[in-house]
Design a protein around this motif. Structure first.
Motif, PDB file in Angstrom:
ATOM      1  N   LEU A  71       1.509 -17.606  -1.447  1.00  0.00           N
ATOM      2  CA  LEU A  71       1.992 -17.948   0.073  1.00  0.00           C
ATOM      3  C   LEU A  71       2.935 -19.110  -0.305  1.00  0.00           C
ATOM      4  N   LYS A  72       2.755 -19.988  -1.468  1.00  0.00           N
ATOM      5  CA  LYS A  72       3.960 -21.029  -1.463  1.00  0.00           C
ATOM      6  C   LYS A  72       5.121 -20.387  -2.013  1.00  0.00           C
ATOM      7  N   ASP A  73       5.119 -19.355  -2.710  1.00  0.00           N
ATOM      8  CA  ASP A  73       6.278 -18.781  -3.076  1.00  0.00           C
ATOM      9  C   ASP A  73       7.213 -18.162  -1.943  1.00  0.00           C
ATOM     10  N   LEU A  74       6.284 -17.527  -1.134  1.00  0.00           N
ATOM     11  CA  LEU A  74       6.701 -16.824   0.027  1.00  0.00           C
ATOM     12  C   LEU A  74       7.283 -18.057   1.027  1.00  0.00           C
ATOM     13  N   LYS A  75       6.723 -19.050   0.992  1.00  0.00           N
ATOM     14  CA  LYS A  75       7.340 -20.247   1.866  1.00  0.00           C
ATOM     15  C   LYS A  75       8.653 -20.477   1.222  1.00  0.00           C
ATOM     16  N   SER A  76       8.567 -20.719   0.051  1.00  0.00           N
ATOM     17  CA  SER A  76      10.084 -21.268  -0.581  1.00  0.00           C
ATOM     18  C   SER A  76      11.263 -20.045  -0.377  1.00  0.00           C
ATOM     19  N   THR A  77      10.974 -19.224  -0.082  1.00  0.00           N
ATOM     20  CA  THR A  77      12.023 -18.194   0.309  1.00  0.00           C
ATOM     21  C   THR A  77      12.852 -18.377   1.514  1.00  0.00           C
ATOM     22  N   GLY A  78      11.932 -19.029   2.491  1.00  0.00           N
ATOM     23  CA  GLY A  78      12.390 -19.247   3.945  1.00  0.00           C
ATOM     24  C   GLY A  78      11.918 -18.262   4.897  1.00  0.00           C
ATOM     25  N   PHE A  79      11.063 -17.331   4.574  1.00  0.00           N
ATOM     26  CA  PHE A  79      10.551 -16.392   5.263  1.00  0.00           C
ATOM     27  C   PHE A  79       9.998 -16.808   6.606  1.00  0.00           C
ATOM     28  N   LYS A  80      10.354 -16.413   7.641  1.00  0.00           N
ATOM     29  CA  LYS A  80       9.978 -16.789   9.077  1.00  0.00           C
ATOM     30  C   LYS A  80       9.235 -15.655   9.877  1.00  0.00           C
ATOM     31  N   GLY A  81       8.867 -14.647   9.228  1.00  0.00           N
ATOM     32  CA  GLY A  81       8.361 -13.550  10.128  1.00  0.00           C
ATOM     33  C   GLY A  81       6.780 -13.504  10.046  1.00  0.00           C
ATOM     34  N   CYS A  82       5.959 -12.479  10.131  1.00  0.00           N
ATOM     35  CA  CYS A  82       4.596 -12.441  10.410  1.00  0.00           C
ATOM     36  C   CYS A  82       4.117 -12.083   9.102  1.00  0.00           C
ATOM     37  N   VAL A  83       2.934 -12.547   8.795  1.00  0.00           N
ATOM     38  CA  VAL A  83       1.933 -12.184   7.961  1.00  0.00           C
ATOM     39  C   VAL A  83       0.893 -11.324   8.529  1.00  0.00           C
ATOM     40  N   SER A  84       0.724 -10.093   8.168  1.00  0.00           N
ATOM     41  CA  SER A  84      -0.128  -9.165   8.745  1.00  0.00           C
ATOM     42  C   SER A  84      -1.278  -8.871   7.832  1.00  0.00           C
ATOM     43  N   LEU A  85      -2.194  -8.907   8.577  1.00  0.00           N
ATOM     44  CA  LEU A  85      -3.752  -8.387   7.900  1.00  0.00           C
ATOM     45  C   LEU A  85      -3.865  -7.265   8.151  1.00  0.00           C
ATOM     46  N   GLU A  86      -3.758  -6.349   6.707  1.00  0.00           N
ATOM     47  CA  GLU A  86      -3.938  -5.248   6.473  1.00  0.00           C
ATOM     48  C   GLU A  86      -5.284  -4.721   5.805  1.00  0.00           C
ATOM     49  N   LEU A  87      -6.024  -4.193   6.101  1.00  0.00           N
ATOM     50  CA  LEU A  87      -7.551  -3.864   5.304  1.00  0.00           C
ATOM     51  C   LEU A  87      -7.929  -2.429   5.918  1.00  0.00           C
ATOM     52  N   TYR A  88      -8.437  -1.659   4.822  1.00  0.00           N
ATOM     53  CA  TYR A  88      -8.871  -0.219   5.221  1.00  0.00           C
ATOM     54  C   TYR A  88     -10.235  -0.172   4.816  1.00  0.00           C
ATOM     55  N   ASN A  89     -10.956  -1.350   4.566  1.00  0.00           N
ATOM     56  CA  ASN A  89     -12.352  -1.316   4.083  1.00  0.00           C
ATOM     57  C   ASN A  89     -13.209  -0.562   5.000  1.00  0.00           C
ATOM     58  N   PRO A  90     -13.878   0.312   4.462  1.00  0.00           N
ATOM     59  CA  PRO A  90     -14.908   1.245   5.501  1.00  0.00           C
ATOM     60  C   PRO A  90     -15.904   0.313   5.767  1.00  0.00           C
ATOM     61  N   GLU A  91     -16.527  -0.523   4.824  1.00  0.00           N
ATOM     62  CA  GLU A  91     -17.552  -1.427   5.263  1.00  0.00           C
ATOM     63  C   GLU A  91     -17.487  -2.358   6.263  1.00  0.00           C
ATOM     64  N   TYR A  92     -16.219  -2.827   6.460  1.00  0.00           N
ATOM     65  CA  TYR A  92     -15.673  -3.594   7.622  1.00  0.00           C
ATOM     66  C   TYR A  92     -15.859  -2.853   8.986  1.00  0.00           C
ATOM     67  N   HIS A  93     -15.555  -1.464   8.841  1.00  0.00           N
ATOM     68  CA  HIS A  93     -14.996  -0.497  10.075  1.00  0.00           C
ATOM     69  C   HIS A  93     -16.650  -0.130  10.569  1.00  0.00           C
ATOM     70  N   LYS A  94     -17.716  -0.548   9.720  1.00  0.00           N
ATOM     71  CA  LYS A  94     -19.000  -0.341  10.236  1.00  0.00           C
ATOM     72  C   LYS A  94     -19.538  -1.574  11.124  1.00  0.00           C
ATOM     73  N   GLN A  95     -18.848  -2.507  11.010  1.00  0.00           N
ATOM     74  CA  GLN A  95     -19.334  -3.703  11.617  1.00  0.00           C
ATOM     75  C   GLN A  95     -18.763  -3.958  13.112  1.00  0.00           C
ATOM     76  N   ASP A  96     -19.316  -5.147  13.604  1.00  0.00           N
ATOM     77  CA  ASP A  96     -18.630  -5.334  14.981  1.00  0.00           C
ATOM     78  C   ASP A  96     -16.971  -5.865  14.770  1.00  0.00           C
ATOM     79  N   LEU A  97     -16.113  -5.083  15.439  1.00  0.00           N
ATOM     80  CA  LEU A  97     -14.784  -5.074  15.212  1.00  0.00           C
ATOM     81  C   LEU A  97     -14.098  -6.323  15.557  1.00  0.00           C
ATOM     82  N   LEU A  98     -14.630  -6.836  16.709  1.00  0.00           N
ATOM     83  CA  LEU A  98     -13.886  -8.059  17.160  1.00  0.00           C
ATOM     84  C   LEU A  98     -14.130  -9.120  16.077  1.00  0.00           C
ATOM     85  N   GLU A  99     -15.702  -9.070  15.618  1.00  0.00           N
ATOM     86  CA  GLU A  99     -16.024 -10.177  14.292  1.00  0.00           C
ATOM     87  C   GLU A  99     -15.109  -9.898  13.247  1.00  0.00           C
TER      88      GLU A  99
END
Length: 314
Positions: free
Chosen positions: A268-296
């Motif tokens: 993230l420090k290196d990303l900041k040094s590039t001048g990036f201004k866009g979104c950081v997007s959380l992308e997970l595919y973990n089936p264990e998370y999919h079994k849980q309360d999705l809002l949590e």
């Protein structure tokens, strides 16, 4: 003492011209825009794969809103199913905007860069339809996924296809295709994706890094700081699990940021040094998370992302 000598003497005492009502480009720095109540220099996006088992796209949008994200990143299949069930993508985009979120990107243009020209021409109707859906829901970018380029792909041909996709997307649908790299596909590394984008010789050419695929493709992270931030459409964020061989890791093994082994604060420090201004997007595919309360799950992912950003000190 004349005015110039007075100001000069003030500088010698550690004062600046701003103390006397003057300013300069060096002495005044524009205040950086922050997100998440000042905790992040980037808006935080929820990739809907993270909550894939939600019943509908509308439910996923509601979860992103309730969890407190700045943006949401849907998949093409979800948009197609939403339309098929009678939904209006423009109205959905308005709902997202009215609730203070936006849609930075859609996943994606599958098969949009195949092995040869004939296949490329045949792929265009479906590619255009996906671009239309992305445009109607309000996307700025749409992910160009090189899953069918072939193992011995010709970079020049791939770049030619990508340049034409850029022209179609921008001129016909007001969306910008961005090149993705995925370890499981022939175009695996950030370096390979960057080569395609550069050789397209287009001012809007860009890529989408994903820290997980930067790692498992063995392309590494050091190249990140060699690029300018406007080269990146968005930045996919997650972590790689502990106690597993890199050669065994698959998308389903991703974990929350900070729960794994990746050097995320330095990234993230290196990303900041590039001048990036866009979104950081959380992308997970973990089936264990999919079994849980999705809002949590969404709330936990957001908080862990913010904690990692704070640890990076950016």
């Amino acid at each position: 003492m004349d005015r110039r000598k007075f100001i000069a003497s003030g500088a010698a005492l550690g004062l600046t011209t701003t103390a006397f009502g003057y300013s300069s480009e060096k002495s005044v720095k524009a205040k950086e825009k922050r997100f998440q109540n000042g905790r992040s220099p980037w808006p935080i996006c929820l990739d809907t794969a993270t909550i894939r088992t939600a019943k509908s796209l509308e439910e996923k949008v509601d979860i992103a809103i309730k969890a407190g994200y700045d943006a949401i990143e849907p998949w093409d299949g979800e948009l197609a199913e939403y339309e098929k069930s009678g939904g209006n993508l423009k109205e959905l985009g308005k709902k997202i905007k009215d609730n203070g979120l936006f849609v930075p990107s859609m996943i994606g243009l599958w098969g949009c860069i195949p092995e040869n020209e004939e296949a490329f021409q045949k792929s265009l109707p479906e590619t255009r339809n996906r671009m239309r859906m992305a445009s109607e829901v309000g996307c700025k970018y749409v992910q160009a996924i090189p899953n069918k380029v072939g193992d011995n792909y010709d970079t020049r041909f791939v770049s030619s296809c990508y340049k034409r996709l850029l022209d179609i997307g921008i001129n016909e649908y007001n969306v910008i295709p961005a090149i993705v790299f995925v370890e499981m596909f022939p175009l695996k590394t950030m370096g390979q994706a960057t080569a395609v984008a550069l050789d397209a010789s287009h001012p809007q050419a860009c890529i989408i890094p994903d820290v997980f695929h930067m790692y498992i493709s063995k392309g590494g992270f050091d190249g990140l700081k060699s690029l300018r931030g406007d080269m990146f459409a968005i930045f996919q964020f997650n972590d790689a699990p502990k106690g597993m061989s890199i050669d065994e890791m698959k998308d389903k093994d991703r974990v929350y940021p900070g729960d794994g082994i990746l050097p995320l604060p330095q990234i993230l420090k290196d990303l900041k040094s590039t001048g990036f201004k866009g979104c950081v997007s959380l992308e997970l595919y973990n089936p264990e998370y999919h079994k849980q309360d999705l809002l949590e799950v969404a709330k936990t992912g957001l908080e862990k992302t913010l904690q990692t950003i704070e640890k990076a000190g950016v």
